[in-house]
Design an enzyme around this catalytic site. Sequence first.
Site, PDB file in Angstrom:
ATOM      1  N   ASP A   1       3.952  -1.042  -1.829  1.00 50.02           N
ATOM      2  CA  ASP A   1       2.526  -0.767  -1.594  1.00 50.02           C
ATOM      3  C   ASP A   1       1.773   0.450  -2.501  1.00 50.02           C
ATOM      4  O   ASP A   1       2.666   1.359  -3.031  1.00 50.02           O
ATOM      5  CB  ASP A   1       2.266  -0.502  -0.172  1.00 50.02           C
ATOM      6  CG  ASP A   1       2.995   0.757   0.399  1.00 50.02           C
ATOM      7  OD1 ASP A   1       4.072   1.105  -0.030  1.00 50.02           O
ATOM      8  OD2 ASP A   1       2.322   1.645   1.012  1.00 50.02           O
TER       9      ASP A   1
ATOM     10  N   GLU B   1       4.676   2.512   2.769  1.00 50.46           N
ATOM     11  CA  GLU B   1       4.930   3.923   2.440  1.00 50.46           C
ATOM     12  C   GLU B   1       3.650   4.893   2.541  1.00 50.46           C
ATOM     13  O   GLU B   1       3.794   5.877   2.990  1.00 50.46           O
ATOM     14  CB  GLU B   1       5.909   4.024   1.154  1.00 50.46           C
ATOM     15  CG  GLU B   1       6.379   5.503   0.790  1.00 50.46           C
ATOM     16  CD  GLU B   1       5.187   6.522   0.176  1.00 50.46           C
ATOM     17  OE1 GLU B   1       5.851   7.600   0.113  1.00 50.46           O
ATOM     18  OE2 GLU B   1       4.298   6.166  -0.400  1.00 50.46           O
ATOM     19  N   GLU B   2       2.883   4.296   1.783  1.00 52.15           N
ATOM     20  CA  GLU B   2       1.399   5.066   1.565  1.00 52.15           C
ATOM     21  C   GLU B   2       0.763   5.247   2.944  1.00 52.15           C
ATOM     22  O   GLU B   2      -0.121   6.057   3.097  1.00 52.15           O
ATOM     23  CB  GLU B   2       0.501   4.402   0.855  1.00 52.15           C
ATOM     24  CG  GLU B   2       0.922   4.060  -0.870  1.00 52.15           C
ATOM     25  CD  GLU B   2       1.155   5.414  -1.443  1.00 52.15           C
ATOM     26  OE1 GLU B   2       0.890   6.452  -0.984  1.00 52.15           O
ATOM     27  OE2 GLU B   2       1.657   5.480  -2.727  1.00 52.15           O
TER      28      GLU B   2
ATOM     29  N   HIS C   1      -2.840   7.931  -7.304  1.00 55.14           N
ATOM     30  CA  HIS C   1      -3.552   8.363  -6.284  1.00 55.14           C
ATOM     31  C   HIS C   1      -5.006   8.661  -6.994  1.00 55.14           C
ATOM     32  O   HIS C   1      -5.893   8.938  -6.129  1.00 55.14           O
ATOM     33  CB  HIS C   1      -3.230   9.340  -5.213  1.00 55.14           C
ATOM     34  CG  HIS C   1      -2.147   8.917  -4.624  1.00 55.14           C
ATOM     35  ND1 HIS C   1      -1.794   9.370  -3.165  1.00 55.14           N
ATOM     36  CD2 HIS C   1      -0.904   7.806  -4.692  1.00 55.14           C
ATOM     37  CE1 HIS C   1      -0.822   8.942  -2.947  1.00 55.14           C
ATOM     38  NE2 HIS C   1      -0.383   8.083  -3.525  1.00 55.14           N
TER      39      HIS C   1
ATOM     40  N   ASP D   1       3.155   4.961  -9.236  1.00 50.91           N
ATOM     41  CA  ASP D   1       3.596   5.113  -7.519  1.00 50.91           C
ATOM     42  C   ASP D   1       3.381   3.799  -6.987  1.00 50.91           C
ATOM     43  O   ASP D   1       2.219   3.358  -6.354  1.00 50.91           O
ATOM     44  CB  ASP D   1       2.685   6.124  -7.296  1.00 50.91           C
ATOM     45  CG  ASP D   1       3.024   6.551  -5.820  1.00 50.91           C
ATOM     46  OD1 ASP D   1       3.934   6.355  -5.246  1.00 50.91           O
ATOM     47  OD2 ASP D   1       2.134   7.050  -4.856  1.00 50.91           O
TER      48      ASP D   1
ATOM     49  N   HIS E   1       9.152   1.656  -3.113  1.00 45.23           N
ATOM     50  CA  HIS E   1       7.996   0.892  -2.241  1.00 45.23           C
ATOM     51  C   HIS E   1       6.807   0.242  -2.830  1.00 45.23           C
ATOM     52  O   HIS E   1       6.475   0.481  -4.030  1.00 45.23           O
ATOM     53  CB  HIS E   1       7.244   1.873  -1.291  1.00 45.23           C
ATOM     54  CG  HIS E   1       6.376   2.964  -1.968  1.00 45.23           C
ATOM     55  ND1 HIS E   1       5.195   2.615  -2.446  1.00 45.23           N
ATOM     56  CD2 HIS E   1       6.606   4.234  -2.719  1.00 45.23           C
ATOM     57  CE1 HIS E   1       4.484   3.830  -2.994  1.00 45.23           C
ATOM     58  NE2 HIS E   1       5.445   4.593  -3.092  1.00 45.23           N
TER      59      HIS E   1
ATOM     60  N   ASP F   1      15.535   8.123  -3.536  1.00 46.84           N
ATOM     61  CA  ASP F   1      14.119   7.656  -3.454  1.00 46.84           C
ATOM     62  C   ASP F   1      13.299   8.036  -4.860  1.00 46.84           C
ATOM     63  O   ASP F   1      13.664   8.722  -5.478  1.00 46.84           O
ATOM     64  CB  ASP F   1      13.459   7.583  -2.165  1.00 46.84           C
ATOM     65  CG  ASP F   1      12.315   6.978  -1.870  1.00 46.84           C
ATOM     66  OD1 ASP F   1      11.603   5.974  -2.621  1.00 46.84           O
ATOM     67  OD2 ASP F   1      11.752   7.127  -0.589  1.00 46.84           O
TER      68      ASP F   1
END
Length: 489
Positions: free
Chosen positions: A123, A190-191, A461, A156, A121, A217
Amino acid sequence: MKFLKRITLWALLLLVLLAVYVLINTFRTTSKQIKADKIDVVKLSELSKERFSEAIAIKTVSPEDIADFDSIQFDAFNQFLKTSYPLTDSLLGHKVFNNYSHLYKWEGSAAELKPVVLMAHLDVVPVIDQNIQYWREDPFAGTITNDTIWGRGTIDDKIGIVGLMESIEYLLEKGYQPERSILFAFGHDEEIGGSLGAKTIASYLEEQGIRAEFVMDEGGSLTRGLIPGLDKDVAMIGIAEKGFVTLKLSIKMEGGHSSMPAKETSIDVMADAIAKLKKNPFPATISEPLDALIDYLGPEMPFVNRMAFANKDIFKPLIINAYESTASGNALVRTTTSPTIFNSGVKDNIIPLSANATVNFRVIPGSNVDEVIAHVKKVVDDDRIKIAQASYNIGPSKVSSLTSLGFTKINRTIAQVFPEALVTPHMVVGATDARHFSRISDQIYRFSPITISKDNIKSFHGLNERIALSDLELAITFYGQLIRNISSE
């Protein structure tokens, strides 16, 4: 007296037999690790470094409030993919969903073979403005210092996007064509749940009647120093992920002036309900994914741990107790309970009429959403509290096979690229875009070829997200070799 002696002798005999049984099981356990010849690493070019840096510098942030969505940045990432990977853009089939999510198709030479889906992903989560001062480097500059690249998305999950695109471009330059078709699915939200990205792509594939041999994934990684009792790196292939359930609790009662409080107020009742939920957790168990991890890592453990894992039916209480001792371990043995929002009151001298709480549960395989709701109602046991589901709840995923082509190919590729690492199945405790693909394939795996250690595990994150450039080099090598392995026996 003779009777007592007989009882004692029989007890000793049973203990001896039990000890023999335990030792036999321990020594009968054999390693499940496979061996493969190490392959050469694809040397990381300066252009690859620059492209990764550029990808990080594009602020593809998925905000909580859709009004804050910055389409200019996502348009820029679309252009980045087009200009940075011209062969991929011109030679592979390409569809765009909801403006910013991408599906590439590399047509294979054997049309009868089911395709494989590889995911990532583009984003990222936001960086809180007041926290920018604590970052060592600008989180959206893609700064490279001392062979490390800094910024939001390095782990991520833009390394997944860039790692895959670099490997595709490299193989196209070499004239490679896969035997089995490969689909590359890149979601842009995704987030915040993946509803416009991965979910839309999966629905499209389902409408086209496509069934994939397997899906891979993000979710697992190469862990370093994170598994107690093991000095080696451990590559963790997610074979399942926990479910996601959010419940909203609410209550309305009489309010009033704070100088004359009633015996119970809305805050009292709601606080008591939350306390009950925390004091009465879901039962702990060894789920199917954890059972598989024990089978794979048990033979590699020091003797005492190996003995416990080889006799897990006997030592189950001790194993569970050991996992329960840490937050990360506890998440592997039960459905977890996390109160995340508590709202009540507007002024210090007014007893509020209402109180509201939001509680998030991550549901272990073998359980389901209905069991979570039933548990909450039983524990709270107060009809004054209304319990409602949030807009999006989903049960745990199916557990994927350890003998499928997917697991076999991922396992072999890890052995070729990371020959010193141990490989194990495991359970992903967070949510990934892969959950949207359950109707496309029964075999869904989660692995990113990056190293996670105590030094960086809290950075994605969080603060100072970064990754070594050597990880990018290994990611390109891994994805390229996986693509080759998919088409080989």
